[in-house]
Design a protein around this motif. Structure first.
Motif, PDB file in Angstrom:
ATOM      1  N   LEU A 165      -3.727   2.285  14.675  1.00 46.87           N
ATOM      2  CA  LEU A 165      -3.467   3.669  14.428  1.00 46.87           C
ATOM      3  C   LEU A 165      -5.004   4.298  14.787  1.00 46.87           C
ATOM      4  O   LEU A 165      -6.059   3.658  14.358  1.00 46.87           O
ATOM      5  CB  LEU A 165      -3.513   4.134  12.893  1.00 46.87           C
ATOM      6  N   PRO A 166      -4.922   5.568  15.273  1.00 46.34           N
ATOM      7  CA  PRO A 166      -6.190   6.218  15.300  1.00 46.34           C
ATOM      8  C   PRO A 166      -6.639   6.722  14.029  1.00 46.34           C
ATOM      9  O   PRO A 166      -5.950   6.571  13.043  1.00 46.34           O
ATOM     10  CB  PRO A 166      -5.910   7.361  16.169  1.00 46.34           C
ATOM     11  N   SER A 170      -6.035  -0.732  13.222  1.00 49.23           N
ATOM     12  CA  SER A 170      -6.736   0.302  13.441  1.00 49.23           C
ATOM     13  C   SER A 170      -7.106   0.213  14.756  1.00 49.23           C
ATOM     14  O   SER A 170      -7.515  -0.986  15.360  1.00 49.23           O
ATOM     15  CB  SER A 170      -7.948   0.306  12.490  1.00 49.23           C
ATOM     16  N   ALA A 219       1.709  -2.115  -4.450  1.00 49.43           N
ATOM     17  CA  ALA A 219       0.337  -1.579  -4.762  1.00 49.43           C
ATOM     18  C   ALA A 219      -0.237  -1.767  -6.035  1.00 49.43           C
ATOM     19  O   ALA A 219       0.477  -2.466  -6.872  1.00 49.43           O
ATOM     20  CB  ALA A 219       0.220  -0.041  -4.298  1.00 49.43           C
ATOM     21  N   GLY A 235      -4.555  -1.643   2.726  1.00 51.51           N
ATOM     22  CA  GLY A 235      -6.003  -2.029   3.074  1.00 51.51           C
ATOM     23  C   GLY A 235      -7.200  -0.973   2.420  1.00 51.51           C
ATOM     24  O   GLY A 235      -6.979  -0.158   1.880  1.00 51.51           O
ATOM     25  N   ARG A 236      -8.201  -1.663   2.575  1.00 48.80           N
ATOM     26  CA  ARG A 236      -9.516  -0.821   1.943  1.00 48.80           C
ATOM     27  C   ARG A 236     -10.498  -0.946   3.145  1.00 48.80           C
ATOM     28  O   ARG A 236     -10.505  -1.514   4.069  1.00 48.80           O
ATOM     29  CB  ARG A 236     -10.121  -1.838   0.933  1.00 48.80           C
ATOM     30  N   VAL A 240      -8.664  -8.272   0.224  1.00 50.68           N
ATOM     31  CA  VAL A 240      -7.478  -7.326   0.497  1.00 50.68           C
ATOM     32  C   VAL A 240      -7.100  -7.256   1.837  1.00 50.68           C
ATOM     33  O   VAL A 240      -5.884  -6.937   1.856  1.00 50.68           O
ATOM     34  CB  VAL A 240      -8.249  -5.893   0.012  1.00 50.68           C
ATOM     35  N   VAL A 290      -0.829   6.543   4.327  1.00 48.70           N
ATOM     36  CA  VAL A 290       0.369   5.947   5.434  1.00 48.70           C
ATOM     37  C   VAL A 290       1.402   4.999   4.964  1.00 48.70           C
ATOM     38  O   VAL A 290       2.300   5.219   5.147  1.00 48.70           O
ATOM     39  CB  VAL A 290      -0.294   4.974   6.723  1.00 48.70           C
ATOM     40  N   GLY A 291       1.024   4.316   3.928  1.00 51.12           N
ATOM     41  CA  GLY A 291       1.943   3.570   3.297  1.00 51.12           C
ATOM     42  C   GLY A 291       3.228   4.217   2.454  1.00 51.12           C
ATOM     43  O   GLY A 291       4.401   3.975   2.587  1.00 51.12           O
ATOM     44  N   LEU A 327      -3.621  -7.378  -4.130  1.00 56.28           N
ATOM     45  CA  LEU A 327      -3.512  -8.116  -3.191  1.00 56.28           C
ATOM     46  C   LEU A 327      -4.903  -9.232  -3.013  1.00 56.28           C
ATOM     47  O   LEU A 327      -5.234 -10.044  -2.650  1.00 56.28           O
ATOM     48  CB  LEU A 327      -3.518  -7.567  -1.687  1.00 56.28           C
ATOM     49  N   GLY A 386       0.981  -1.357   0.081  1.00 52.59           N
ATOM     50  CA  GLY A 386       0.049  -0.021   0.049  1.00 52.59           C
ATOM     51  C   GLY A 386       0.903   1.188  -0.155  1.00 52.59           C
ATOM     52  O   GLY A 386       0.560   2.354   0.712  1.00 52.59           O
ATOM     53  N   ALA A 387       2.002   1.162  -0.775  1.00 51.21           N
ATOM     54  CA  ALA A 387       2.912   2.226  -0.614  1.00 51.21           C
ATOM     55  C   ALA A 387       2.642   3.204  -1.829  1.00 51.21           C
ATOM     56  O   ALA A 387       3.299   4.329  -1.681  1.00 51.21           O
ATOM     57  CB  ALA A 387       4.293   1.580  -1.032  1.00 51.21           C
ATOM     58  N   SER A 388       1.613   3.170  -2.285  1.00 48.12           N
ATOM     59  CA  SER A 388       1.085   4.180  -3.297  1.00 48.12           C
ATOM     60  C   SER A 388       0.310   5.517  -2.739  1.00 48.12           C
ATOM     61  O   SER A 388       0.072   6.364  -3.892  1.00 48.12           O
ATOM     62  CB  SER A 388       0.263   3.629  -4.375  1.00 48.12           C
ATOM     63  N   ARG A 408      -1.336   0.666  -8.173  1.00 46.04           N
ATOM     64  CA  ARG A 408      -1.068   1.826  -9.164  1.00 46.04           C
ATOM     65  C   ARG A 408       0.390   1.843  -9.460  1.00 46.04           C
ATOM     66  O   ARG A 408       0.893   2.456  -8.694  1.00 46.04           O
ATOM     67  CB  ARG A 408      -1.737   2.850  -8.769  1.00 46.04           C
ATOM     68  N   VAL A 423      -6.210   8.942  10.439  1.00 47.82           N
ATOM     69  CA  VAL A 423      -5.017   9.402   9.806  1.00 47.82           C
ATOM     70  C   VAL A 423      -5.800  10.078   8.813  1.00 47.82           C
ATOM     71  O   VAL A 423      -6.379   9.537   8.036  1.00 47.82           O
ATOM     72  CB  VAL A 423      -4.013   8.436   9.535  1.00 47.82           C
TER      73      VAL A 423
HETATM   74  N1  LIG Z   1      -6.737   6.536   7.348  1.00 49.42           N
HETATM   75  C1  LIG Z   1      -7.002   6.101   8.511  1.00 49.42           C
HETATM   76  O1  LIG Z   1      -7.827   6.885   9.615  1.00 49.42           O
HETATM   77  C2  LIG Z   1      -6.627   4.770   9.201  1.00 49.42           C
HETATM   78  C3  LIG Z   1      -6.690   4.642  10.747  1.00 49.42           C
HETATM   79  C4  LIG Z   1      -6.374   3.308  11.113  1.00 49.42           C
HETATM   80  C5  LIG Z   1      -5.845   2.412  10.208  1.00 49.42           C
HETATM   81  N2  LIG Z   1      -5.611   2.703   9.059  1.00 49.42           N
HETATM   82  C6  LIG Z   1      -5.109   1.734   8.162  1.00 49.42           C
HETATM   83  O2  LIG Z   1      -3.875   2.135   7.436  1.00 49.42           O
HETATM   84  C7  LIG Z   1      -3.569   1.479   6.231  1.00 49.42           C
HETATM   85  C8  LIG Z   1      -3.339   2.451   5.182  1.00 49.42           C
HETATM   86  O3  LIG Z   1      -4.578   3.099   5.106  1.00 49.42           O
HETATM   87  P1  LIG Z   1      -4.710   4.532   4.401  1.00 49.42           P
HETATM   88  O4  LIG Z   1      -5.249   5.516   5.361  1.00 49.42           O
HETATM   89  O5  LIG Z   1      -3.226   5.116   3.953  1.00 49.42           O
HETATM   90  O6  LIG Z   1      -5.455   4.452   2.900  1.00 49.42           O
HETATM   91  P2  LIG Z   1      -5.213   4.922   1.512  1.00 49.42           P
HETATM   92  O7  LIG Z   1      -4.579   6.222   1.349  1.00 49.42           O
HETATM   93  O8  LIG Z   1      -6.349   4.784   0.759  1.00 49.42           O
HETATM   94  O9  LIG Z   1      -4.079   3.851   1.048  1.00 49.42           O
HETATM   95  C9  LIG Z   1      -4.525   2.217   0.850  1.00 49.42           C
HETATM   96  C10 LIG Z   1      -3.402   1.762   0.301  1.00 49.42           C
HETATM   97  O10 LIG Z   1      -3.621   0.243  -0.043  1.00 49.42           O
HETATM   98  C11 LIG Z   1      -3.497  -0.013  -1.426  1.00 49.42           C
HETATM   99  N3  LIG Z   1      -4.270  -1.153  -1.800  1.00 49.42           N
HETATM  100  C12 LIG Z   1      -5.730  -1.023  -1.579  1.00 49.42           C
HETATM  101  N4  LIG Z   1      -6.212  -2.123  -2.235  1.00 49.42           N
HETATM  102  C13 LIG Z   1      -5.190  -2.816  -2.692  1.00 49.42           C
HETATM  103  C14 LIG Z   1      -5.105  -4.112  -3.562  1.00 49.42           C
HETATM  104  N5  LIG Z   1      -6.063  -4.893  -3.729  1.00 49.42           N
HETATM  105  N6  LIG Z   1      -3.864  -4.450  -3.620  1.00 49.42           N
HETATM  106  C15 LIG Z   1      -2.732  -3.841  -3.359  1.00 49.42           C
HETATM  107  N7  LIG Z   1      -2.904  -2.602  -2.618  1.00 49.42           N
HETATM  108  C16 LIG Z   1      -3.987  -2.246  -2.348  1.00 49.42           C
HETATM  109  C17 LIG Z   1      -3.563   1.126  -2.013  1.00 49.42           C
HETATM  110  O11 LIG Z   1      -2.953   1.362  -3.410  1.00 49.42           O
HETATM  111  P3  LIG Z   1      -3.532   0.982  -4.779  1.00 49.42           P
HETATM  112  O12 LIG Z   1      -4.872   1.545  -4.940  1.00 49.42           O
HETATM  113  O13 LIG Z   1      -2.636   1.621  -5.744  1.00 49.42           O
HETATM  114  O14 LIG Z   1      -3.764  -0.408  -4.977  1.00 49.42           O
HETATM  115  C18 LIG Z   1      -3.100   2.271  -1.272  1.00 49.42           C
HETATM  116  O15 LIG Z   1      -1.658   2.408  -1.588  1.00 49.42           O
HETATM  117  C19 LIG Z   1      -4.892   0.775   5.986  1.00 49.42           C
HETATM  118  O16 LIG Z   1      -4.710  -0.758   6.371  1.00 49.42           O
HETATM  119  C20 LIG Z   1      -6.065   1.022   7.053  1.00 49.42           C
HETATM  120  O17 LIG Z   1      -6.944   0.085   7.250  1.00 49.42           O
HETATM  121  C21 LIG Z   1      -5.935   3.833   8.270  1.00 49.42           C
END
Ligand SMILES: NC(=O)c1ccc[n+]([C@@H]2O[C@H](COP(=O)([O-])OP(=O)(O)OC[C@H]3O[C@@H](n4cnc5c(N)ncnc54)[C@H](OP(=O)(O)O)[C@@H]3O)[C@@H](O)[C@H]2O)c1
Length: 285
Positions: A208-209, A166, A54, A109-110, A131, A35-36, A81, A30-32, A56, A211
């Motif tokens: 994480l809370p 989370s 990821a 994650g999604r 995912v 958080v990643g 994934l 999820g480096a695209s 993209r 983000v």
């Molecule tokens: N944001 C928050 O408030 C929050 C809070 C607690 C925990 N988290 C956790 O933090 C992590 C990162 O979330 P984020 O907030 O940074 O979200 P984000 O900006 O939407 O990033 C999600 C990442 O996951 C990748 N991804 C999604 N579906 C995928 C698939 N089928 N195969 C490979 N990669 C995939 C996306 O890349 P592509 O679309 O390029 O595939 C993207 O790089 C998640 O596990 C989330 O549950 C987030």
């Protein structure tokens, strides 16, 4: 104040991170985005060879260019994934590029916020399980030959698996979040059990809370709530590289967990009431 309320312990000292990862390979899923992406940039700034996974590819190339622009090394691995063949292919590329991994940040994650009783709940649940649970688990198992072999780092030999989870995986089930909460909790427990079987591998769960990333953008109520930035979250996510922690969480999470044990009925009734109010407001709108 915002940081005190939200922020779990973190690694803000880039020199300490450098001592742990410089010249070593770390995979970030999820480096695209979000958080990643921020975690990959931080690991790259600390001198790690960062493997970026990821779907993209164009976004991954931009992140890689940023890492390389500051003298770091990055490898782009486009993969989905939710597709087992794509996961196996990505694992082969990782093993060929980095036969020894010092760390895996399982972050991709999604999320979906939707009533289980509306639309296609099976589709939501199955999509998120693919995912958030089965894809990352398949990837980790396929990376077995590269994990546990790393030597000479500041915290001692072996590899670390950092699960970006989370706070919601630790508290009571909230209406509309069942597929997300359930999948995050499922992978977290699976990861903890798997690393306990695994010589040379330690696991760390990062709860994480909120983000501020593209993931939370569709949820209107989150726009006014305090949230960490992605860069702040990356400092939290990289803590297990410099400290032998198995759990990283905001200070208030144990309180929420205890409330779920001591008064689950009160919480369940409160959440059901909030759902009825929201549903009524939606019908009026
Ligand atoms: N944001 C928050 O408030 C929050 C809070 C607690 C925990 N988290 C956790 O933090 C992590 C990162 O979330 P984020 O907030 O940074 O979200 P984000 O900006 O939407 O990033 C999600 C990442 O996951 C990748 N991804 C999604 N579906 C995928 C698939 N089928 N195969 C490979 N990669 C995939 C996306 O890349 P592509 O679309 O390029 O595939 C993207 O790089 C998640 O596990 C989330 O549950 C987030």
């Amino acid at each position: 104040m915002r940081r005190a309320l939200l922020s779990p312990p973190a690694c803000r000292d880039l020199r300490a991170l450098r001592a742990a990862v410089a010249g070593r390979a770390v995979l970030v899923t999820g480096a695209s985005s979000g958080v990643g992406e921020a975690t990959a940039l931080r690991l790259g700034a600390a001198g790690a060879t960062v493997l970026l996974l990821a779907r993209r590819e164009a976004r991954l190339r931009e992140v890689a260019a940023q890492i390389e622009g500051t003298g770091g090394r990055a490898v782009v691995i486009p993969a989905d994934l939710s597709d087992p063949a794509s996961v196996d292919g990505a694992a082969r590329v990782v093993l060929a590029t980095a036969p020894v991994l010092t760390g895996v940040v399982s972050n991709a994650g999604r999320s979906v916020r939707r009533r289980a009783l509306d639309g296609a709940p099976r589709a939501d649940l199955e999509r998120l399980l693919a995912v958030n649970v089965t894809g990352p688990a398949r990837l980790l198992l396929a990376l077995r030959p590269a994990l546990g072999q790393s030597v000479g780092q500041s915290l001692g030999a072996g590899s670390v698996v950092v699960n970006v989870s989370s706070v919601s995986a630790r508290h009571v089930g909230a209406p509309r979040w069942g597929a997300y909460q359930g999948s995050k909790a499922a992978f977290d427990l699976w990861m903890q059990a798997a690393v306990a079987e695994w010589p040379g591998v330690r696991g760390a769960s990062v709860y994480l809370p909120l983000v501020r990333t593209p993931m939370i953008a569709p949820t209107r109520t989150y726009r006014r709530l305090p949230a960490l930035s992605a860069a702040e979250a990356a400092e939290v996510v990289t803590l297990p590289f410099v400290r032998r922690v198995v759990r990283v969480a905001p200070w208030w999470l144990p309180g929420a967990e205890v409330a779920g044990i001591v008064c689950p009925g009160v919480l369940a009734r409160g959440l059901a009431w909030a759902e009825r109010v929201e549903a009524r407001l939606e019908r009026r709108a």
